[in-house]
Every structure is written in structure tokens, then in C-alpha cells.
Design a protein around this motif. Structure first.
Motif, PDB file in Angstrom:
ATOM      1  N   ARG A  22       0.848  -1.198   0.000  1.00 43.83           N
ATOM      2  CA  ARG A  22       0.000   0.000   0.000  1.00 43.83           C
ATOM      3  C   ARG A  22       0.887   1.252   0.000  1.00 43.83           C
ATOM      4  N   ASP A  23       0.582   2.194  -0.847  1.00 45.90           N
ATOM      5  CA  ASP A  23       1.315   3.460  -1.010  1.00 45.90           C
ATOM      6  C   ASP A  23       2.634   3.283  -1.755  1.00 45.90           C
ATOM      7  N   ARG A  27      -3.096  -0.087  -6.482  1.00 48.93           N
ATOM      8  CA  ARG A  27      -3.681  -1.413  -6.289  1.00 48.93           C
ATOM      9  C   ARG A  27      -3.623  -2.257  -7.563  1.00 48.93           C
ATOM     10  N   LYS A 139      11.820   1.881  -1.522  1.00 45.17           N
ATOM     11  CA  LYS A 139      10.690   2.303  -0.689  1.00 45.17           C
ATOM     12  C   LYS A 139      10.720   1.645   0.698  1.00 45.17           C
TER      13      LYS A 139
END
Length: 335
Positions: A22-23, A27, A139
Motif C-alpha cells: 500500500r502506497d 492497487r 521504498k
């Protein structure tokens, strides 16, 4: 595998996306990470028992034989599979030795991926897995994703195990692995508002096709059978044809050879890895358009089963083509 275990495994893998991605990805892109990681973990579990034997063979070839290039066949024999990995790493050891330094983990992960045999490297390339792990490392989620896939609370291995709480986790058979793939693909497609049948044919359709094709000639099935799917997707038609023959009309000395071609890189990679997992020859699966280039132009097959999907007026129309060509059986009633 019963449905409850199957659903629990799919749910666990599905939740990895929400928990870790998520982020990091929208999706619609979750599947681009989850599906190749499922493939990678399954291949990894198959190589774990023979890891030391492969490393010993590498040492023998380099030190005793002074080899400048490694010989594939002894490495395959050592691994017990049609593929191998010559790095010192497994996914579990990558996780167990990891620190919070994502760049060190990334370097080790890339060394692990580069250690695979060429047939797996092609799958990794088709999945664009190097770019995926670099993005996750950038990330700061690569370690989190890795932790989920080596969790002792799920079992992607072909052997039964116990989780840390003493609960028995049943073995994931090759057929069960196929069901997991298909259910994940279906869920991801629904999430993206795509048709589930775009990437795989439902098992009940395949079962009907195999009955229609093989039942009328059950007493005349040859001991060597070739099956071809010119648009094989993730390989369900091929593997289910093999399963059907072996389970319903078994013969101890029968050989079944599967051939296919697929234009989509992702589903091609899934199909090829599935062939590896099940002990079939992955080199019989080709990538590209059958209509543009036919690598099998000089080959002849006993059976061809295929489904094609056509979009018309905004709806998906599935046209099931049953094309059977019998080359070895001269008295087939439809000749």
C-alpha cells in the motif's frame, strides 16, 4: 488440498499486498509483485533440500575440474530439478541475515537471482523482477515482503510442515500450486475490473474438454502422447490434460509431452515455471504470437486443445475450440 486450506493460503498471500505494498504501488499493480514472488518462493522451496549438494558440485567443478564455465547437467542432477541456483542464498537465509539496510539486502537478493540457471533467469526477466525488488528496496519494503513470503505460518513447499504453534500445514502439491495461481489471478483481475478468463480457463471448462477429447478413445490411447496448446496462457489446459490422462487412464510406461506458446510475458513466465515445478520440459513452452511465428511448424502433435478469447461489443466472448489431430491412432471414429 481442501478448500479451507486453499482459501487460507490465498488469503494470506493476498493480504501481503495490502500489508506491504500500500502506497508503494497502486492497487492495480499489486499483482506485478505478488505473482512473481509466489513463483520465486515455490521454486526456492524445491531447491532448499539439495542446496548443499549444488554448492558442493559448484566447488567441485571450479576447484577440482578448473572449470571456467559451469556444466548444467551435473548441477541439475545435484538439485534434483530441471533448474538450480548456484548462489549461497535461499530466500530464508536472505531474510535471516538481513539488517535494516535495504541496499545490502538488495545486493544479496540480486546475487541470489543471478545464481539461477538460465531457464529461471528468463522467467525472472519476463516478470521484470529485478526492477520490482529495486523499487521495493528504494521504498524500504523489500524486507517486509520477504518476511511475509518466508513466514512459517504458510506452506508453499511440497512437504507437510508444522507452524510455530504446532499446527500442521499440509503439503502444497503441484496441482494445489496451480489452484493458488489461478485464484490469485482471478482476484487480481476482479480488483482491476478485468475478466478472470482473460488469463486462464476455468477448471470446469478444461475438465469438460478433456472428457470430450479423451473419453471416446480411452481404449486406444498411445503410450507416448504429445499435447499442444497454441495459446497456452498459464498452462492450465496442458497440465490438466496430463493430470486427466494419468489419473483416469493410468499406464506405468506412458510418457506425456506438453508443448505450448503464449504471447503474454507474465502468463508465459507462470506457465514455464509451472512446467519446471511439475518436472515437464520447460523448453517446450515458447513466448510470442503463434500467428506471427510458429516454432513448432515442423512438429506434429497427437492432440491440440485450446481456448481463445475475443472481445466484441464490449463483452468477452469465449470461443472454445476443440481441435484434435490423431497421428498415431488410425481407427479413430472421426477420421
Amino acid at each position: 488440498m481442501d478448500h479451507s486450506v486453499h482459501n487460507k493460503l490465498v488469503s494470506f498471500i493476498w493480504n501481503i499486498a495490502d500489508d506491504c505494498l500500500r502506497d508503494v504501488y497502486v492497487r492495480g499493480k499489486y499483482r506485478d509483485v505478488i505473482l512473481p514472488m509466489v513463483v520465486l518462493r515455490r521454486l526456492d522451496t524445491l531447491l532448499e533440500p539439495t542446496k548443499q549438494a549444488v554448492l558442493d558440485e559448484v566447488k567441485f567443478q571450479k576447484e577440482d575440474m578448473n572449470a571456467t564455465e559451469l556444466d548444467d547437467e551435473p548441477l541439475k542432477a545435484a538439485s534434483g530439478q530441471v533448474f538450480y541456483n548456484v548462489s549461497k542464498w535461499t530466500l530464508k537465509s536472505l531474510f535471516s541475515t538481513a539488517t535494516n539496510n535495504q541496499q545490502i539486502l538488495l545486493a544479496n537478493f540480486e546475487e541470489y537471482l543471478n545464481g539461477y540457471s538460465d531457464n529461471v533467469k528468463e522467467i525472472i526477466e519476463r516478470f521484470e523482477l529485478f526492477s520490482k525488488i529495486r523499487h521495493m528496496a528504494g521504498k524500504d519494503v523489500l524486507l517486509d515482503v520477504l518476511e511475509k513470503f518466508v513466514s512459517p505460518y504458510i506452506n508453499l513447499t511440497p512437504n507437510p510442515v508444522e507452524d510455530p504453534d504446532g499446527n500442521k500445514l499440509p503439503a502444497l502439491t503441484n496441482l494445489g500450486m496451480g489452484y493458488v495461481f489461478e485464484e490469485l489471478i482471478r482476484k487480481f483481475n476482479e480488483e482491476n475490473n478485468e475478466e478472470a478468463g482473460e488469463h486462464f480457463t476455468p477448471r470446469e471448462v478444461i475438465e469438460l474438454m478433456t472428457h470430450l477429447v479423451f473419453d471416446p478413445i480411452k481404449d486406444d490411447l498411445p503410450l507416448t502422447i504429445t499435447v499442444y496448446d497454441p495459446a497456452c496462457g498459464s498452462g492450465g489446459m496442458l497440465t490438466e490434460s496430463q493430470n486427466f490422462i494419468e489419473e483416469k487412464y493410468p499406464a506405468s510406461n506412458r510418457d506425456i509431452y506438453l508443448y505450448g506458446k503464449e504471447i503474454n510475458d507474465e502468463t508465459y513466465a507462470i506457465c514455464k515455471s509451472d512446467m519446471m515445478i511439475k518436472g515437464n520440459n520447460p523448453e517446450n513452452i515458447k513466448v510470442g504470437s503463434t500467428l506471427s511465428t510458429d516454432e513448432f511448424a515442423t512438429d506434429r502433435f497427437d492432440f491440440m486443445l485450446s481456448t481463445r478469447h475475443t472481445v466484441k461489443a464490449g463483452s468477452l466472448i469465449k470461443v472454445t475450440l476443440l481441435m484434435v489431430k490423431i497421428l498415431l491412432i488410425q481407427d479413430f471414429p472421426f477420421n
